[in-house]
Design an enzyme around this catalytic site. Sequence first.
Site, PDB file in Angstrom:
ATOM      1  N   ILE A   9      41.526  41.572  48.130  1.00 30.99           N
ATOM      2  CA  ILE A   9      42.128  41.127  46.866  1.00 30.99           C
ATOM      3  C   ILE A   9      40.943  40.551  46.092  1.00 30.99           C
ATOM      4  O   ILE A   9      40.470  39.454  46.380  1.00 30.99           O
ATOM      5  CB  ILE A   9      43.236  40.081  47.080  1.00 30.99           C
ATOM      6  CG1 ILE A   9      44.396  40.688  47.881  1.00 30.99           C
ATOM      7  CG2 ILE A   9      43.731  39.561  45.728  1.00 30.99           C
ATOM      8  CD1 ILE A   9      45.528  39.724  48.196  1.00 30.99           C
ATOM      9  N   PRO A  10      40.403  41.316  45.138  1.00 33.83           N
ATOM     10  CA  PRO A  10      39.063  41.052  44.588  1.00 33.83           C
ATOM     11  C   PRO A  10      38.954  39.922  43.573  1.00 33.83           C
ATOM     12  O   PRO A  10      38.655  40.132  42.396  1.00 33.83           O
ATOM     13  CB  PRO A  10      38.699  42.401  43.965  1.00 33.83           C
ATOM     14  CG  PRO A  10      40.007  42.964  43.528  1.00 33.83           C
ATOM     15  CD  PRO A  10      41.001  42.527  44.567  1.00 33.83           C
ATOM     16  N   CYS A  11      39.127  38.684  44.034  1.00 29.73           N
ATOM     17  CA  CYS A  11      38.990  37.532  43.145  1.00 29.73           C
ATOM     18  C   CYS A  11      37.536  37.349  42.683  1.00 29.73           C
ATOM     19  O   CYS A  11      37.294  36.670  41.694  1.00 29.73           O
ATOM     20  CB  CYS A  11      39.523  36.270  43.812  1.00 29.73           C
ATOM     21  SG  CYS A  11      38.816  35.906  45.411  1.00 29.73           S
ATOM     22  N   HIS A  12      36.595  37.982  43.377  1.00 27.57           N
ATOM     23  CA  HIS A  12      35.188  37.881  42.972  1.00 27.57           C
ATOM     24  C   HIS A  12      34.922  38.603  41.654  1.00 27.57           C
ATOM     25  O   HIS A  12      33.877  38.397  41.040  1.00 27.57           O
ATOM     26  CB  HIS A  12      34.273  38.429  44.079  1.00 27.57           C
ATOM     27  CG  HIS A  12      34.533  39.856  44.439  1.00 27.57           C
ATOM     28  ND1 HIS A  12      35.534  40.221  45.321  1.00 27.57           N
ATOM     29  CD2 HIS A  12      33.940  40.999  44.046  1.00 27.57           C
ATOM     30  CE1 HIS A  12      35.539  41.530  45.464  1.00 27.57           C
ATOM     31  NE2 HIS A  12      34.583  42.025  44.687  1.00 27.57           N
ATOM     32  N   ARG A  13      35.864  39.405  41.171  1.00 25.23           N
ATOM     33  CA  ARG A  13      35.696  40.141  39.914  1.00 25.23           C
ATOM     34  C   ARG A  13      36.161  39.345  38.696  1.00 25.23           C
ATOM     35  O   ARG A  13      36.238  39.884  37.602  1.00 25.23           O
ATOM     36  CB  ARG A  13      36.454  41.468  39.982  1.00 25.23           C
ATOM     37  CG  ARG A  13      35.915  42.405  41.045  1.00 25.23           C
ATOM     38  CD  ARG A  13      36.671  43.716  41.091  1.00 25.23           C
ATOM     39  NE  ARG A  13      36.280  44.460  42.282  1.00 25.23           N
ATOM     40  CZ  ARG A  13      37.054  45.348  42.894  1.00 25.23           C
ATOM     41  NH1 ARG A  13      38.258  45.607  42.415  1.00 25.23           N
ATOM     42  NH2 ARG A  13      36.629  45.968  43.970  1.00 25.23           N
TER      43      ARG A  13
END
Length: 196
Positions: free
Chosen positions: A141-145
């Site tokens: 779940i790409p919260c780094h984006r």
Amino acid sequence: MKYDSPIGTLTLAGNEGGLAGLWIEGQKYYGGSILNELADGKTQEDQGTASGEAGLILEKAKDWLEQYFNNQRPMPDILPLKPAGSEFQKKVWKILCEIPYGQVVTYGEIAKKMAANMNREHMSAQAVGGAIGHNPISIIIPCHRVVGSKGSLRGYAGGIEKKRMLLEWEGVDVSALVNIHEPGCGRTTNHERGFL
């Protein structure tokens, strides 16, 4: 289950329902509420000996990570994801899964999308940031984006350097992003408000 990645050791946790957690070693909020479930035996997280359906889910997650770190760009929806959180948090995490590889969005953009989804005129970027900061399934779940309103590179529970590494891994030009180090997600700094 542990997984040695190019950004450090990752810990995966899951149960028969799906993947419940993926944390970077030393990450803020490591384990969250999942640790209580682990203690109750409802979730499996160990050194790689999980069995049954939970074991298969963890193996699938490990395969997903192998693809990711080999630049094959797997999509989050190929895994059964079961993050523990409020309905609001789950809606925010669903939006995160829609962010394409190689792109970043702001907390404000996600807040606008959440407001539209909830038929509201306005949604607080800080509330969205809080949900993003408690994402229990890092990377997949790409919260780094997600970045600040002026392209500030901050607010990652795994640490700013890990966020930078993941974005670079995905092909984002991080030289255009501003590195503002502040603990927590979604907080507006004095620099962003124009006070500095």
